[in-house]
Design a protein around this motif. Structure first.
Motif, mmCIF file in Angstrom:
data_model
loop_
_atom_site.group_PDB
_atom_site.id
_atom_site.type_symbol
_atom_site.label_atom_id
_atom_site.label_comp_id
_atom_site.label_asym_id
_atom_site.label_seq_id
_atom_site.Cartn_x
_atom_site.Cartn_y
_atom_site.Cartn_z
ATOM 1 N N LYS A 37 -3.974 1.191 -4.380
ATOM 2 C CA LYS A 37 -5.199 0.428 -4.126
ATOM 3 C C LYS A 37 -5.622 -0.352 -5.364
ATOM 4 C CE LYS A 37 -10.007 0.882 -2.658
ATOM 5 N NZ LYS A 37 -10.461 0.007 -3.762
ATOM 6 N N THR A 38 -5.590 0.306 -6.504
ATOM 7 C CA THR A 38 -6.002 -0.341 -7.760
ATOM 8 C C THR A 38 -5.070 -1.485 -8.121
ATOM 9 O OG1 THR A 38 -6.896 1.759 -8.559
ATOM 10 C CG2 THR A 38 -6.506 0.051 -10.200
ATOM 11 N N SER A 39 -3.776 -1.301 -7.935
ATOM 12 C CA SER A 39 -2.796 -2.333 -8.284
ATOM 13 C C SER A 39 -3.025 -3.604 -7.488
ATOM 14 C CB SER A 39 -1.378 -1.812 -8.041
ATOM 15 O OG SER A 39 -1.096 -0.709 -8.868
ATOM 16 N N VAL A 40 -3.348 -3.469 -6.204
ATOM 17 C CA VAL A 40 -3.606 -4.644 -5.367
ATOM 18 C C VAL A 40 -4.920 -5.295 -5.766
ATOM 19 C CG1 VAL A 40 -4.086 -5.435 -3.020
ATOM 20 C CG2 VAL A 40 -2.249 -3.785 -3.435
ATOM 21 N N SER A 41 -5.936 -4.515 -6.024
ATOM 22 C CA SER A 41 -7.264 -5.051 -6.331
ATOM 23 C C SER A 41 -7.321 -5.726 -7.696
ATOM 24 C CB SER A 41 -8.314 -3.930 -6.287
ATOM 25 O OG SER A 41 -8.345 -3.354 -5.000
ATOM 26 N N GLU A 42 -6.460 -5.325 -8.621
ATOM 27 C CA GLU A 42 -6.485 -5.879 -9.978
ATOM 28 C C GLU A 42 -5.839 -7.251 -10.066
ATOM 29 O OE1 GLU A 42 -4.607 -2.956 -12.386
ATOM 30 O OE2 GLU A 42 -6.467 -1.845 -12.780
ATOM 31 N N VAL A 43 -5.038 -7.614 -9.083
ATOM 32 C CA VAL A 43 -4.332 -8.903 -9.115
ATOM 33 C C VAL A 43 -5.184 -9.972 -8.445
ATOM 34 C CG1 VAL A 43 -2.307 -10.161 -8.326
ATOM 35 C CG2 VAL A 43 -2.081 -7.821 -9.158
ATOM 36 N N CYS A 44 -5.276 -11.112 -9.103
ATOM 37 C CA CYS A 44 -6.051 -12.223 -8.555
ATOM 38 C C CYS A 44 -5.140 -13.101 -7.710
ATOM 39 C CB CYS A 44 -6.661 -13.039 -9.694
ATOM 40 S SG CYS A 44 -7.650 -14.436 -9.131
ATOM 41 N N ASN A 45 -5.469 -13.300 -6.445
ATOM 42 C CA ASN A 45 -4.700 -14.148 -5.543
ATOM 43 C C ASN A 45 -5.346 -15.528 -5.478
ATOM 44 O OD1 ASN A 45 -2.534 -12.518 -3.865
ATOM 45 N ND2 ASN A 45 -4.268 -11.159 -4.255
ATOM 46 N N SER A 46 -5.040 -16.366 -6.483
ATOM 47 C CA SER A 46 -5.622 -17.718 -6.544
ATOM 48 C C SER A 46 -7.148 -17.665 -6.456
ATOM 49 C CB SER A 46 -5.057 -18.604 -5.424
ATOM 50 O OG SER A 46 -3.667 -18.700 -5.525
ATOM 51 N N LYS A 47 -7.756 -16.894 -7.319
ATOM 52 C CA LYS A 47 -9.218 -16.732 -7.425
ATOM 53 C C LYS A 47 -9.820 -15.995 -6.236
ATOM 54 C CE LYS A 47 -9.760 -20.856 -10.275
ATOM 55 N NZ LYS A 47 -10.433 -22.166 -10.443
ATOM 56 N N ILE A 48 -8.966 -15.442 -5.383
ATOM 57 C CA ILE A 48 -9.461 -14.641 -4.259
ATOM 58 C C ILE A 48 -9.262 -13.182 -4.615
ATOM 59 C CG2 ILE A 48 -9.185 -14.076 -1.818
ATOM 60 C CD1 ILE A 48 -8.030 -16.878 -1.429
ATOM 61 N N LYS A 49 -10.354 -12.449 -4.688
ATOM 62 C CA LYS A 49 -10.243 -11.018 -4.994
ATOM 63 C C LYS A 49 -9.902 -10.274 -3.719
ATOM 64 C CE LYS A 49 -12.061 -7.203 -7.470
ATOM 65 N NZ LYS A 49 -10.933 -6.898 -8.317
ATOM 66 N N VAL A 50 -8.815 -9.525 -3.785
ATOM 67 C CA VAL A 50 -8.349 -8.779 -2.623
ATOM 68 C C VAL A 50 -8.634 -7.300 -2.835
ATOM 69 C CG1 VAL A 50 -6.308 -8.085 -1.311
ATOM 70 C CG2 VAL A 50 -6.555 -10.452 -2.039
#
Length: 297
Positions: free
Chosen positions: A241-254
């Motif tokens: 969960k943390t790994s996905v949330s820490e990555v920015c998807n073109s300024k979109i927080k996932v």
């Protein structure tokens, strides 16, 4: 035997394959007819015995196999070697036929037939071995494609179902993770951005998968996680969960909502994990909820 030219894509006379196929068939008819004509001219028709008909059947079968080989849509070199081997074998049978009709001396016919037969068998063996490797490689590729999600590169639903069957009778943890507000991402930024988010999320999850953690895309924006080592399941889920949330998807927080269920050997936990996921969404999303607890882990 029916030699009707039926597959236009392969047998059109204008194509090299079509010309080659027709040439071989015409060659067989000419050679067989010549052997029969010569036997009649030299009054050897009384030698049209069982041995002659066996050779005739062999020639017909080999011609049919060569013809059918042109239906194989492949440019692999071993296929050409296979055809050449069959053609040598075909000529070996024609020489044996001529020897049986006394058009050639028996010893000469046997020698020429053997000289053609040996390379023919070697070529067929070589091409057959290459064909097995070719089929196995393509089979593995097809299986891999059928088990892989095209967009994310993760295992797909079919692969997940296979893993769930493997989990029957085993202890483990099953998680269902869902990208929060994914519809809003599609509506706001477009489906291209939605696909990009899915690809990026899939790339992150694929790096976290290993022998003890199976991660697949189960459909839409939903991912299934099977953890075989239940002792470290909580830590593994938090890391995912943390790994996905820490990555920015073109300024979109996932962020992810995750439902977790631990199964015993005789239990099925996928429905419990689904229920836990719904509870996580109702509780405000961006959290992990265990099937037996209503708490943020």
């Amino acid at each position: 035997m029916n030699f009707k030219i039926s597959n236009k894509l392969v047998y059109e006379a204008e194509t090299p394959k079509g010309l080659l196929c027709r040439s071989i068939i015409i060659y067989v008819f000419i050679m067989t007819g010549s052997v029969l004509a010569l036997s009649l001219i030299f009054r050897n028709a009384d030698r049209l015995n069982f041995y002659f008909f066996i050779n005739s059947c062999t020639v017909s079968i080999l011609t049919w196999i060569i013809r059918k080989s042109f239906n194989i849509k492949s440019e692999e070199k071993h296929l050409a070697v296979f055809r050449i081997g069959l053609f040598f074998l075909l000529n070996s049978s024609l020489v044996s036929m001529a020897g049986g009709l006394a058009l050639l001396e028996r010893d000469v016919a046997s020698l020429v037939a053997a000289v053609l037969y040996i390379p023919a068998i070697l070529m067929i063996i070589y091409s057959f071995n290459r064909f097995i490797k070719y089929v196995n490689h393509n089979y593995q590729s097809v299986v891999s494609l059928s088990m892989t999600d095209e967009l994310t590169g993760l295992p797909n639903r079919r692969h997940l179902n296979s893993k769930l069957r493997e989990m029957e009778g085993r202890v483990g943890t099953i998680c269902i993770a869902d990208i929060d507000h994914f519809k809003k991402i599609n509506d706001t930024y477009g489906h291209e951005m939605g696909d990009k988010v899915l690809r990026n999320t899939g790339a992150i999850l694929s790096r976290l998968a290993n022998e003890g953690v199976f991660i697949s895309r189960s459909g839409g924006e939903e991912f299934a996680i099977i953890i075989f080592d239940s002792l470290n399941a909580g830590e593994t889920v938090r890391k995912i969960k943390t790994s996905v949330s820490e990555v920015c998807n073109s300024k979109i927080k996932v962020t992810l909502s995750v439902g977790v269920a631990t199964k015993q050997a005789a239990e099925s936990a996928d429905s419990a994990a689904d229920e836990a996921l719904y509870r996580a969404k109702r509780a405000g999303r961006n959290r992990i909820v265990h099937a037996s607890k209503y708490s943020k882990l």
